[in-house]
Design a protein around this motif. Structure first.
Motif, mmCIF file in Angstrom:
data_model
loop_
_atom_site.group_PDB
_atom_site.id
_atom_site.type_symbol
_atom_site.label_atom_id
_atom_site.label_comp_id
_atom_site.label_asym_id
_atom_site.label_seq_id
_atom_site.Cartn_x
_atom_site.Cartn_y
_atom_site.Cartn_z
ATOM 1 N N MET A 160 0.829 -1.208 0.000
ATOM 2 C CA MET A 160 0.000 0.000 0.000
ATOM 3 C C MET A 160 0.866 1.262 0.000
ATOM 4 O O MET A 160 0.755 2.118 0.892
ATOM 5 C CB MET A 160 -0.939 -0.007 1.204
ATOM 6 N N PRO A 161 1.731 1.441 -1.008
ATOM 7 C CA PRO A 161 2.584 2.634 -1.048
ATOM 8 C C PRO A 161 1.834 3.824 -1.665
ATOM 9 O O PRO A 161 1.936 4.097 -2.860
ATOM 10 C CB PRO A 161 3.753 2.188 -1.939
ATOM 11 N N LEU A 162 1.081 4.540 -0.866
ATOM 12 C CA LEU A 162 0.311 5.665 -1.388
ATOM 13 C C LEU A 162 1.240 6.823 -1.759
ATOM 14 O O LEU A 162 2.197 7.120 -1.062
ATOM 15 C CB LEU A 162 -0.696 6.154 -0.344
ATOM 16 N N SER A 163 0.938 7.470 -2.872
ATOM 17 C CA SER A 163 1.717 8.614 -3.322
ATOM 18 C C SER A 163 1.265 9.883 -2.597
ATOM 19 O O SER A 163 0.264 9.880 -1.868
ATOM 20 C CB SER A 163 1.556 8.804 -4.833
ATOM 21 N N GLU A 164 2.001 10.972 -2.815
ATOM 22 C CA GLU A 164 1.608 12.269 -2.246
ATOM 23 C C GLU A 164 0.215 12.657 -2.706
ATOM 24 O O GLU A 164 -0.620 13.113 -1.913
ATOM 25 C CB GLU A 164 2.625 13.328 -2.684
ATOM 26 N N ALA A 165 -0.067 12.485 -4.017
ATOM 27 C CA ALA A 165 -1.391 12.842 -4.547
ATOM 28 C C ALA A 165 -2.483 11.968 -3.933
ATOM 29 O O ALA A 165 -3.582 12.447 -3.630
ATOM 30 C CB ALA A 165 -1.393 12.706 -6.067
ATOM 31 N N ASP A 166 -2.174 10.663 -3.734
ATOM 32 C CA ASP A 166 -3.148 9.771 -3.110
ATOM 33 C C ASP A 166 -3.477 10.230 -1.689
ATOM 34 O O ASP A 166 -4.643 10.282 -1.286
ATOM 35 C CB ASP A 166 -2.608 8.338 -3.060
ATOM 36 N N CYS A 167 -2.439 10.588 -0.925
ATOM 37 C CA CYS A 167 -2.659 11.000 0.463
ATOM 38 C C CYS A 167 -3.495 12.275 0.533
ATOM 39 O O CYS A 167 -4.394 12.389 1.362
ATOM 40 C CB CYS A 167 -1.317 11.202 1.164
ATOM 41 N N ARG A 168 -3.212 13.231 -0.344
ATOM 42 C CA ARG A 168 -3.985 14.469 -0.343
ATOM 43 C C ARG A 168 -5.433 14.216 -0.759
ATOM 44 O O ARG A 168 -6.367 14.810 -0.210
ATOM 45 C CB ARG A 168 -3.346 15.478 -1.317
ATOM 46 N N SER A 169 -5.624 13.328 -1.731
ATOM 47 C CA SER A 169 -6.972 13.045 -2.213
ATOM 48 C C SER A 169 -7.802 12.300 -1.169
ATOM 49 O O SER A 169 -9.004 12.547 -1.026
ATOM 50 C CB SER A 169 -6.889 12.228 -3.507
ATOM 51 N N LEU A 170 -7.159 11.390 -0.435
ATOM 52 C CA LEU A 170 -7.880 10.557 0.530
ATOM 53 C C LEU A 170 -7.947 11.190 1.920
ATOM 54 O O LEU A 170 -8.657 10.682 2.804
ATOM 55 C CB LEU A 170 -7.208 9.185 0.632
ATOM 56 N N GLU A 171 -7.222 12.282 2.130
ATOM 57 C CA GLU A 171 -7.171 12.915 3.452
ATOM 58 C C GLU A 171 -8.555 13.267 4.007
ATOM 59 O O GLU A 171 -8.824 13.010 5.190
ATOM 60 C CB GLU A 171 -6.291 14.161 3.384
ATOM 61 N N PRO A 172 -9.496 13.837 3.199
ATOM 62 C CA PRO A 172 -10.817 14.139 3.759
ATOM 63 C C PRO A 172 -11.560 12.908 4.270
ATOM 64 O O PRO A 172 -12.242 12.955 5.291
ATOM 65 C CB PRO A 172 -11.553 14.798 2.595
ATOM 66 N N LEU A 173 -11.428 11.771 3.554
ATOM 67 C CA LEU A 173 -12.089 10.543 3.996
ATOM 68 C C LEU A 173 -11.489 10.051 5.310
ATOM 69 O O LEU A 173 -12.216 9.658 6.245
ATOM 70 C CB LEU A 173 -11.966 9.460 2.924
ATOM 71 N N ALA A 174 -10.158 10.065 5.402
ATOM 72 C CA ALA A 174 -9.516 9.620 6.634
ATOM 73 C C ALA A 174 -9.873 10.550 7.790
ATOM 74 O O ALA A 174 -10.096 10.102 8.926
ATOM 75 C CB ALA A 174 -8.001 9.558 6.447
ATOM 76 N N ALA A 175 -9.957 11.858 7.518
ATOM 77 C CA ALA A 175 -10.343 12.807 8.563
ATOM 78 C C ALA A 175 -11.768 12.539 9.042
ATOM 79 O O ALA A 175 -12.087 12.706 10.222
ATOM 80 C CB ALA A 175 -10.213 14.239 8.038
ATOM 81 N N GLN A 176 -12.628 12.104 8.114
ATOM 82 C CA GLN A 176 -14.002 11.781 8.497
ATOM 83 C C GLN A 176 -14.026 10.571 9.426
ATOM 84 O O GLN A 176 -14.823 10.513 10.366
ATOM 85 C CB GLN A 176 -14.838 11.528 7.244
ATOM 86 N N TRP A 177 -13.159 9.585 9.164
ATOM 87 C CA TRP A 177 -13.038 8.440 10.074
ATOM 88 C C TRP A 177 -12.667 8.927 11.479
ATOM 89 O O TRP A 177 -13.275 8.520 12.474
ATOM 90 C CB TRP A 177 -11.953 7.480 9.561
ATOM 91 N N LEU A 178 -11.660 9.796 11.548
ATOM 92 C CA LEU A 178 -11.196 10.266 12.844
ATOM 93 C C LEU A 178 -12.285 11.060 13.562
ATOM 94 O O LEU A 178 -12.429 10.958 14.789
ATOM 95 C CB LEU A 178 -9.950 11.129 12.665
ATOM 96 N N SER A 179 -13.071 11.850 12.800
ATOM 97 C CA SER A 179 -14.134 12.640 13.430
ATOM 98 C C SER A 179 -15.239 11.759 13.978
ATOM 99 O O SER A 179 -16.013 12.192 14.838
ATOM 100 C CB SER A 179 -14.709 13.636 12.416
#
Length: 342
Positions: A160-179
């Motif tokens: 699962m080697p996510l790129s910089e673009a992948d991390c930025r794109s998926l960041e809102p979804l991961a933040a929703q998990w944390l919320s």
């Protein structure tokens, strides 16, 4: 501003007539109205984009306008920069504006829904006591907890080697998990458990799992009876930005709301309303008079003879007028016309 002078006839008597008219127009806009010169030009009955842009710069130098970039930190540890435009009917000194920017730090902007301010659309289950600000001021490059969790997947599982673009794109979804009460370990397990031998598209695979396995909000008796609320957000840093190019004081020197490069460029290449009218008229003349000859040239080169417009995806005249309108808009924004290779 709360300490402004009351409305009076000589409010903008120190300005040039056009700038004073634009100032009165801005002074009657609602809070939160978009302040780009293109938007204002669409709504103003007399002045177009270049005239509006010039007047906005003059109003900035006169002390009525400032562009300020604010760093917003939300309680889910997500961060973002937003650019706000502040207007004062009373002309202010550069020192006054500098102090105003400093006082923005620490302001709670949770309930401020005006365009440009950061807020979180997803509510949290119930209010939490406000925590004391114990961490140092974040830097613009400091990643959020959601981003760090995604970036750490590479170490957790090499598939699962996510790129910089992948991390930025998926960041809102991961933040929703944390919320919703999930921990970084919960996200890591959800994205690495039961992986196939090879993951050809780690970014797409992670997005599918984050959406499909999104946890519910925590539910208990207190949650069922408590009203939802947006995540708390506050300004953690405020810096001046140039009214013309949007660069900020981290990279350029801002003097009276305008950076040195833009001030120099404006002085070396002044653009008047007469220049704009003349250039647009010349482009219109060239575009219209050359359409017929261009059509004949292309037909002889490609087909050996005339081709009806019904056989074309776009009529030749329409193509020429498209390029004309493009250059017309470029000139109206102070840019040189673009040369086209036919």
């Amino acid at each position: 501003m709360g300490d402004e002078d009351p409305h009076a006839d000589p409010d903008f008597a120190h300005l040039l007539p056009r700038d004073a008219e634009v100032a009165v127009f801005i002074d009657h806009l609602e809070n939160g109205h978009a302040m780009g010169h293109k938007v204002l030009a669409q709504e103003h009955p007399r002045y177009r984009q270049q005239a509006m842009r010039t007047s906005l710069n003059r109003l900035t130098e006169a002390g009525h306008l400032r562009w300020i970039k604010e760093h917003i930190t939300v309680e889910d540890n997500s961060m973002r920069w937003v650019t706000r435009t502040y207007w004062s009917r009373t002309r202010r000194s550069p020192e006054w504006w500098a102090n105003f920017a400093r006082e923005r730090r620490g302001r709670d902007v949770t309930q401020d829904y005006r365009p440009g301010l950061a807020r979180t659309e997803d509510p949290v289950p119930h209010p939490a006591p406000e925590a004391e600000a114990t961490q140092d001021e974040p830097t613009p490059d400091q990643p959020s907890a959601a981003y760090r969790t995604l970036a750490g997947l590479r170490a957790a599982d090499p598939r699962m080697p996510l790129s910089e673009a992948d991390c930025r794109s998926l960041e809102p979804l991961a933040a929703q998990w944390l919320s919703r009460g999930a921990t970084p370990n919960d996200i890591t397990r959800a994205l690495t458990d039961g992986l196939p031998p090879t993951v050809s598209n780690p970014g797409g695979f992670a997005r599918t799992r984050l959406e499909a396995k999104m946890p519910p909000y925590k539910s208990d008796t207190a949650v069922d009876t408590a009203p939802s609320r947006p995540l708390r957000a506050r300004v953690t840093r405020a810096i001046m930005a140039c009214a013309s190019c949007d660069q900020d004081e981290r990279t350029v020197k801002i003097d009276r709301g305008i950076c040195e490069d833009c001030r120099k460029e404006s002085a070396e290449n002044p653009v008047t309303d007469e220049d704009i009218t003349k250039d647009i008229a010349e482009i219109a003349h060239l575009g219209i008079t050359s359409a017929h000859f261009l059509k004949l040239k292309l037909e002889r080169r490609r087909t050996g003879g005339p081709v009806p417009d019904t056989f074309r995806p776009v009529p030749i005249e329409d193509l020429v007028m498209y390029h004309y309108r493009d250059n017309r808009d470029r000139i109206a924004n102070g840019l040189p016309p673009r040369r086209w290779n036919w």
